[in-house]
Scaffold this motif. Structure first.
Motif, PDB file in Angstrom:
ATOM      1  N   VAL A  65     -44.113   5.318  72.537  1.00  8.98           N
ATOM      2  CA  VAL A  65     -44.753   5.633  71.265  1.00  8.98           C
ATOM      3  C   VAL A  65     -43.767   6.448  70.433  1.00  8.98           C
ATOM      4  N   TYR A  66     -43.530   6.014  69.205  1.00  9.95           N
ATOM      5  CA  TYR A  66     -42.593   6.687  68.305  1.00  9.95           C
ATOM      6  C   TYR A  66     -43.287   7.055  67.001  1.00  9.95           C
ATOM      7  N   ARG A  67     -42.860   8.181  66.434  1.00  8.44           N
ATOM      8  CA  ARG A  67     -43.173   8.472  65.033  1.00  8.44           C
ATOM      9  C   ARG A  67     -41.870   8.300  64.273  1.00  8.44           C
ATOM     10  N   ALA A  68     -41.902   7.411  63.300  1.00 12.48           N
ATOM     11  CA  ALA A  68     -40.663   7.043  62.605  1.00 12.48           C
ATOM     12  C   ALA A  68     -40.793   7.267  61.108  1.00 12.48           C
ATOM     13  N   THR A  69     -39.641   7.466  60.476  1.00 15.40           N
ATOM     14  CA  THR A  69     -39.552   7.537  59.026  1.00 15.40           C
ATOM     15  C   THR A  69     -38.539   6.506  58.568  1.00 15.40           C
ATOM     16  N   LEU A  70     -38.958   5.644  57.651  1.00 16.86           N
ATOM     17  CA  LEU A  70     -37.998   4.711  57.055  1.00 16.86           C
ATOM     18  C   LEU A  70     -37.840   5.067  55.583  1.00 16.86           C
ATOM     19  N   THR A  71     -36.637   4.904  55.108  1.00 14.24           N
ATOM     20  CA  THR A  71     -36.343   5.162  53.698  1.00 14.24           C
ATOM     21  C   THR A  71     -36.137   3.839  52.987  1.00 14.24           C
ATOM     22  N   LEU A  72     -36.955   3.592  51.974  1.00 13.30           N
ATOM     23  CA  LEU A  72     -36.886   2.349  51.214  1.00 13.30           C
ATOM     24  C   LEU A  72     -35.710   2.360  50.236  1.00 13.30           C
ATOM     25  N   SER A  92     -39.286   0.721  43.796  1.00  9.79           N
ATOM     26  CA  SER A  92     -40.386   1.341  43.056  1.00  9.79           C
ATOM     27  C   SER A  92     -41.667   0.507  43.048  1.00  9.79           C
ATOM     28  N   ALA A  93     -41.557  -0.786  43.270  1.00 10.63           N
ATOM     29  CA  ALA A  93     -42.746  -1.639  43.222  1.00 10.63           C
ATOM     30  C   ALA A  93     -43.552  -1.617  44.515  1.00 10.63           C
ATOM     31  N   VAL A  94     -43.002  -1.007  45.561  1.00  7.55           N
ATOM     32  CA  VAL A  94     -43.681  -1.005  46.865  1.00  7.55           C
ATOM     33  C   VAL A  94     -44.790   0.049  46.871  1.00  7.55           C
ATOM     34  N   SER A  95     -46.011  -0.372  47.166  1.00  6.71           N
ATOM     35  CA  SER A  95     -47.157   0.535  47.196  1.00  6.71           C
ATOM     36  C   SER A  95     -47.595   0.815  48.628  1.00  6.71           C
ATOM     37  N   GLU A  96     -48.453   1.818  48.780  1.00 11.15           N
ATOM     38  CA  GLU A  96     -49.015   2.125  50.097  1.00 11.15           C
ATOM     39  C   GLU A  96     -49.826   0.948  50.628  1.00 11.15           C
ATOM     40  N   THR A  97     -50.508   0.253  49.742  1.00 11.37           N
ATOM     41  CA  THR A  97     -51.287  -0.918  50.149  1.00 11.37           C
ATOM     42  C   THR A  97     -50.374  -2.004  50.695  1.00 11.37           C
ATOM     43  N   ASP A  98     -49.243  -2.234  50.033  1.00 11.27           N
ATOM     44  CA  ASP A  98     -48.265  -3.217  50.525  1.00 11.27           C
ATOM     45  C   ASP A  98     -47.810  -2.855  51.936  1.00 11.27           C
ATOM     46  N   LEU A  99     -47.507  -1.581  52.137  1.00  6.95           N
ATOM     47  CA  LEU A  99     -46.998  -1.114  53.428  1.00  6.95           C
ATOM     48  C   LEU A  99     -48.036  -1.250  54.527  1.00  6.95           C
ATOM     49  N   GLN A 105     -48.943  -6.759  60.139  1.00  6.24           N
ATOM     50  CA  GLN A 105     -48.424  -8.086  60.477  1.00  6.24           C
ATOM     51  C   GLN A 105     -47.447  -8.049  61.653  1.00  6.24           C
ATOM     52  N   TYR A 106     -46.944  -6.864  61.963  1.00  6.65           N
ATOM     53  CA  TYR A 106     -45.987  -6.745  63.065  1.00  6.65           C
ATOM     54  C   TYR A 106     -46.657  -6.528  64.421  1.00  6.65           C
ATOM     55  N   VAL A 107     -47.968  -6.348  64.438  1.00  9.49           N
ATOM     56  CA  VAL A 107     -48.668  -6.127  65.705  1.00  9.49           C
ATOM     57  C   VAL A 107     -48.710  -7.422  66.509  1.00  9.49           C
ATOM     58  N   GLY A 108     -48.375  -7.309  67.810  1.00  9.59           N
ATOM     59  CA  GLY A 108     -48.413  -8.467  68.694  1.00  9.59           C
ATOM     60  C   GLY A 108     -47.040  -8.811  69.243  1.00  9.59           C
ATOM     61  N   PRO A 109     -46.944  -9.854  70.058  1.00  6.34           N
ATOM     62  CA  PRO A 109     -45.658 -10.289  70.604  1.00  6.34           C
ATOM     63  C   PRO A 109     -44.794 -10.911  69.526  1.00  6.34           C
ATOM     64  N   ILE A 178     -38.634  -4.513  58.061  1.00  9.87           N
ATOM     65  CA  ILE A 178     -39.685  -4.208  57.091  1.00  9.87           C
ATOM     66  C   ILE A 178     -39.095  -4.171  55.679  1.00  9.87           C
ATOM     67  N   GLY A 179     -37.939  -3.525  55.551  1.00  6.47           N
ATOM     68  CA  GLY A 179     -37.285  -3.446  54.248  1.00  6.47           C
ATOM     69  C   GLY A 179     -36.893  -4.806  53.706  1.00  6.47           C
ATOM     70  N   GLU A 180     -36.418  -5.686  54.589  1.00  6.00           N
ATOM     71  CA  GLU A 180     -36.037  -7.031  54.152  1.00  6.00           C
ATOM     72  C   GLU A 180     -37.258  -7.832  53.700  1.00  6.00           C
ATOM     73  N   THR A 181     -38.352  -7.684  54.444  1.00  3.21           N
ATOM     74  CA  THR A 181     -39.577  -8.395  54.077  1.00  3.21           C
ATOM     75  C   THR A 181     -40.104  -7.913  52.728  1.00  3.21           C
ATOM     76  N   LEU A 182     -39.979  -6.610  52.467  1.00  5.25           N
ATOM     77  CA  LEU A 182     -40.435  -6.049  51.197  1.00  5.25           C
ATOM     78  C   LEU A 182     -39.500  -6.418  50.044  1.00  5.25           C
ATOM     79  N   GLY A 183     -38.277  -6.815  50.394  1.00  8.24           N
ATOM     80  CA  GLY A 183     -37.330  -7.234  49.369  1.00  8.24           C
ATOM     81  C   GLY A 183     -36.510  -6.111  48.765  1.00  8.24           C
ATOM     82  N   CYS A 184     -36.644  -4.885  49.291  1.00 10.98           N
ATOM     83  CA  CYS A 184     -35.903  -3.761  48.718  1.00 10.98           C
ATOM     84  C   CYS A 184     -34.936  -3.131  49.715  1.00 10.98           C
ATOM     85  N   GLY A 185     -34.974  -3.589  50.961  1.00  9.35           N
ATOM     86  CA  GLY A 185     -34.126  -2.994  51.983  1.00  9.35           C
ATOM     87  C   GLY A 185     -34.685  -1.668  52.463  1.00  9.35           C
TER      88      GLY A 185
END
Length: 309
Positions: A65-72, A92-99, A105-109, A178-185
């Motif tokens: 179990v990890y607690r992580a911080t990513l910087t967009l 700037s276009a990334v919202s909390e709802t998007d995240l 979507q990453y849950v699972g194998p 995650i950054g690549e999927t969001l399109g902002c890195g």
């Protein structure tokens, strides 16, 4: 000194630096860690000492179990804050709802491509050594599993989340993806390992606390016995007169088994104990429970994976 330390690793030293420090502090020759933490990461780093190093292979697959911080907005060559920035994009276009939606979507194998800056080896050479020499090679995706992922908060371009994942998961690669999927890195800017199996932050010890316990003479109360660390494994109990044969490397026949779980099968690991609950060995079934019931008393039912007495 044959027990396990639930050590806390601060950000900065490598996992092997922590191993060396414990060797010097406790004057123990054999010390090994359960699951590497990158230098910039902090948190739980269980260490096995002496004879307990024989069970590292069975503890390494424990979930984390990890607690992580990513910087967009920026991606790096190491996928974390210590790397060289490869690209910067507007987040700037990334919202909390998007995240929140994306993380679920990453849950699972799934498959994950290990980063070049990692300890995985190609022809015996760690990938990070190749990367430092400007060499990039194709890496085969590996199977991982995300059991749960929780969005915590977004502060500016920093996103905090918690993830429960299988061993072998690279959280910085997860941040990068995650950054690549969001399109902002994105890159991982902070990481705390909160749990390895049942080893947690609350019960972890810093090197300073370990040294103090040694000076005060209560070190033994701070260490975990191997038997306790393997409690998560199903148990098989054998008859007392068979323990010596197991110690000499003989596999378990059906007649040796005094008690066993209701269901089992090949590929599973079991801890073998005697009538005093002393840990004897780790074994793997050669058959499933239904076949076991039909076996003759002298038929071999479990193969030895590690003798522990």
């Amino acid at each position: 000194m044959n027990n396990i330390i639930n050590l806390y690793k601060p950000s900065g030293p490598t996992s092997f630096d922590m191993v060396r420090s414990v060797r010097r502090l406790l004057q123990v020759k054999k010390v090994g860690h359960i699951g590497t933490l990158d230098p910039m990461a902090e948190g739980v780093l269980p260490l096995c000492m002496g004879q307990s190093t024989r069970v590292i292979q069975f503890l390494t697959p424990l979930t984390k179990v990890y607690r992580a911080t990513l910087t967009l907005g920026t991606s790096t060559d190491t996928q974390d804050a210590q790397g060289v920035v490869l690209e910067s994009r507007d987040p700037s276009a990334v919202s909390e709802t998007d995240l929140t939606r994306l993380l679920l979507q990453y849950v699972g194998p799934q498959k994950q491509v290990p980063p070049m800056y990692s300890a995985k080896k190609k022809n015996g050479i760690p990938l990070y050594k190749l990367a430092r020499n400007g060499i990039t090679i194709d890496r085969k995706p590996v199977d991982i599993k995300i059991y749960a992922i929780e969005f915590i908060e977004k502060i500016g371009q920093r996103v905090h989340f918690r993830v429960h994942c299988s061993a072998g998961t690279y959280v910085r690669t997860l941040c990068h993806d995650i950054g690549e999927t969001l399109g902002c890195g994105a890159h991982m800017s902070h990481l705390i390992r909160e749990k390895v199996g049942e080893f947690d932050l609350e019960s972890s010890l810093t090197l300073e606390e370990l040294e103090l316990a040694k000076e005060q003479g209560n070190l033994s109360t701070k260490l975990l016995q191997t038997e306790t660390a393997l409690d998560f494994m199903p148990e098989i109990q054998v008859y007392p007169d068979r323990v010596q044969s197991i110690a000499h490397g003989r596999a378990l026949s059906k007649a040796w088994v005094r008690q066993s779980p209701n269901r089992f099968g090949p590929g599973m690991n079991f801890r073998v104990t005697n009538e005093d609950n002393r840990l004897v060995a780790i074994v793997e079934p050669l058959v499933d429970q239904d076949r076991f019931l039909r076996m003759e008393p002298d038929d071999i039912a479990f193969k030895l994976k590690r003798v522990l007495i």
